[in-house]
Scaffold this active site. Structure first.
Site, PDB file in Angstrom:
ATOM      1  N   ARG A   1       6.690 -33.989  20.112  1.00 45.51           N
ATOM      2  CA  ARG A   1       5.842 -33.012  20.780  1.00 45.51           C
ATOM      3  C   ARG A   1       5.981 -33.221  22.279  1.00 45.51           C
ATOM      4  O   ARG A   1       6.101 -34.352  22.745  1.00 45.51           O
ATOM      5  CB  ARG A   1       4.373 -33.155  20.359  1.00 45.51           C
ATOM      6  CG  ARG A   1       4.074 -32.683  18.953  1.00 45.51           C
ATOM      7  CD  ARG A   1       4.278 -31.176  18.807  1.00 45.51           C
ATOM      8  NE  ARG A   1       3.880 -30.660  17.509  1.00 45.51           N
ATOM      9  CZ  ARG A   1       4.675 -30.524  16.469  1.00 45.51           C
ATOM     10  NH1 ARG A   1       5.948 -30.918  16.557  1.00 45.51           N
ATOM     11  NH2 ARG A   1       4.230 -30.006  15.336  1.00 45.51           N
TER      12      ARG A   1
ATOM     13  N   GLU B   1       4.669 -24.088  24.851  1.00 48.78           N
ATOM     14  CA  GLU B   1       5.657 -23.336  24.086  1.00 48.78           C
ATOM     15  C   GLU B   1       5.081 -21.972  23.717  1.00 48.78           C
ATOM     16  O   GLU B   1       3.872 -21.846  23.516  1.00 48.78           O
ATOM     17  CB  GLU B   1       6.045 -24.108  22.815  1.00 48.78           C
ATOM     18  CG  GLU B   1       6.756 -25.415  23.090  1.00 48.78           C
ATOM     19  CD  GLU B   1       7.175 -26.128  21.808  1.00 48.78           C
ATOM     20  OE1 GLU B   1       7.032 -25.535  20.705  1.00 48.78           O
ATOM     21  OE2 GLU B   1       7.656 -27.264  21.896  1.00 48.78           O
TER      22      GLU B   1
ATOM     23  N   HIS C   1      12.716 -25.832  20.123  1.00 48.30           N
ATOM     24  CA  HIS C   1      11.954 -26.403  19.002  1.00 48.30           C
ATOM     25  C   HIS C   1      12.598 -26.042  17.657  1.00 48.30           C
ATOM     26  O   HIS C   1      11.924 -25.625  16.716  1.00 48.30           O
ATOM     27  CB  HIS C   1      10.496 -25.915  19.041  1.00 48.30           C
ATOM     28  CG  HIS C   1       9.552 -26.837  18.321  1.00 48.30           C
ATOM     29  ND1 HIS C   1       8.240 -26.986  18.689  1.00 48.30           N
ATOM     30  CD2 HIS C   1       9.724 -27.663  17.260  1.00 48.30           C
ATOM     31  CE1 HIS C   1       7.636 -27.839  17.891  1.00 48.30           C
ATOM     32  NE2 HIS C   1       8.524 -28.272  17.005  1.00 48.30           N
TER      33      HIS C   1
END
Length: 334
Positions: free
Chosen positions: A244, A273, A292
Site C-alpha cells: 500500500r 489512487e 496497482h
C-alpha cells in the site's frame, strides 16, 4: 420468503465471469450490484444481507456506509488488503469483515521480482535511451547495472507473497535473504532456501540492497519506511512497493529519488489512487510506475473472486469464514 441479497460493491465487469461459474453451486440468493453514487449506495446497502467489497478499492465502506448496512451479516472483501473498509467500526457493530488472502500471491510475487530486476538493470532508463537512439553499452556498468545474484534482499512482511518473492529470488542465485515480520519466525522456506529474520525494519534497511514491501496498511505500518529507513537503504539501494502506498513516506521517497540518495524504486501502489493526470513521479528517470496491477493478473483476479464467493456461500449456510480480520467471532444476527 425472499432470498437473501448479496450486494456486490465490485463492478459487474469484475464479478460476472467468476460468478457465472460458481453461482449454481451456491446456496440460494439474489445478487445485486450497488450504485457508485453515495446516496443510492446507502439505500442499496440497507437492503443487503451480505456484502461483497469493492475489488477496485475505489468505493469505500466507511462508518456511514456500514451504518446503512443495518441488516448485513458479513462483509467479504475480494482481496487480501481491506483498508477501504472501516474494520474497527464494523467490529463495533458486530459485523464481521473477511478478506481473501493468498489468492493473488503468485502474481504479486512475480511482479515484485520482475520490478527488482528491472531496477537493478536500469531497465526503464535504458529502454528510453535506446528508443531515443542512444547506445550506452559501455557506460551501463558505471551507471549502476547490477547482478541480482550476490545481492542482499530484504523482505518486509513474510506471508505468502513475501515468501513467494524469496523463493523466486533464491532461484536467481540470491543466497542472502533477510525478512522482518512480527508474526512469522522461520529459518527456511519451501524448497529449502535459507532466510534470516531480523529484529527491526531499521536493521533490514541497513543490510539490504533491495527492500520489497509486503505489509498490510495498519496504524502501525503507516510510513514504516520513513526518511531515516530510506537513508539506510543507501545510494545503490532499491525499494519495491506492491503493498500500500502509505506504508512508505512518499514525500521522503520522492525526495530521496530526486537527490539520488536511493538508486531506484518500483511502485505499484500509491497513497492516492487512481494516479491520473499530471503527477510528481512522471519526471523521475529512476522510478518504475505501475497502476496497482501486480495482483490483477487474469489468474489472480479469478482466484480472488472465487475465494470471496466461497466465503459468501459459507455465510449463506450460516458458517463464518476463516479469514475474518476484525476479531468478530460470529455472523451478525439481527
Amino acid at each position: 420468503m425472499p432470498l437473501p441479497v448479496i450486494l456486490s460493491t465490485s463492478p459487474r465487469s469484475i464479478v460476472e465471469g467468476p460468478y457465472q461459474r460458481r453461482h449454481a453451486s451456491m446456496s440460494p440468493h439474489e445478487l445485486r450490484y450497488s450504485s457508485r453514487d453515495p446516496k443510492q449506495l446507502a439505500r442499496d446497502l440497507a437492503e443487503a444481507d451480505l456484502i461483497l467489497g469493492d475489488w477496485t478499492a475505489e468505493l469505500k465502506l466507511d462508518r456511514h456506509a456500514l451504518d446503512a448496512a443495518n441488516r448485513s451479516r458479513i462483509v467479504v472483501h475480494p482481496t487480501a488488503g481491506y483498508d477501504s473498509i472501516d474494520v474497527t467500526h464494523a467490529a463495533a457493530l458486530g459485523l464481521p469483515v473477511a478478506n481473501t488472502p493468498g489468492a493473488n500471491a503468485r502474481g504479486v510475487a512475480e511482479w515484485a521480482v520482475m520490478a527488482a530486476l528491472a531496477c537493478l538493470k536500469n531497465l526503464t532508463l535504458n529502454h528510453q535511451r535506446t528508443r531515443a537512439g542512444e547506445w550506452r553499452m559501455v557506460e551501463a556498468s558505471a551507471e549502476g547495472v547490477y547482478d541480482v545474484g550476490g545481492r542482499t534482499i530484504g523482505i518486509l512482511g513474510f506471508g505468502a507473497i513475501g515468501q513467494g518473492v524469496a523463493r523466486r529470488l533464491h532461484a536467481f542465485g540470491v543466497d542472502r535473504i533477510l525478512y522482518f515480520d512480527a508474526f512469522v519466525d522461520v529459518d527456511s522456506i519451501d524448497g529449502g532456501a535459507p532466510v534470516e529474520r531480523v529484529q527491526s525494519v531499521a536493521e533490514l534497511c541497513e543490510r539490504a540492497d533491495v527492500v520489497s514491501i509486503h505489509l498490510p496498511l495498519t496504524p502501525e505500518t503507516r510510513h514504516i519506511v520513513d526518511a531515516e529507513n530510506l537513508r539506510r537503504i543507501g545510494t545503490d539501494g532499491v525499494i519495491v512497493n506492491t503493498a500500500r502506498g502509505q506504508v512508505v513516506d512518499e514525500d521522503a521517497l520522492h525526495a530521496a529519488l530526486v537527490a539520488g540518495t536511493i538508486k531506484a524504486a518500483a511502485l505499484d501502489v500509491f497513497s492516492d489512487e487512481p494516479l491520473i493526470g499530471a503527477h510528481r513521479w512522471a519526471d523521475l528517470e529512476n522510478v518504475l510506475l505501475s497502476p496497482h496491477l501486480a495482483g490483477s493478473t487474469h489468474e489472480s483476479k479469478q482466484q480472488m473472486l472465487d475465494g470471496a464467493l466461497r466465503s459468501l456461500d459459507a455465510a449463506l449456510r450460516g458458517d463464518l469464514p476463516r479469514s475474518v480480520v476484525n476479531q468478530v467471532t460470529s455472523l451478525r444476527l439481527l
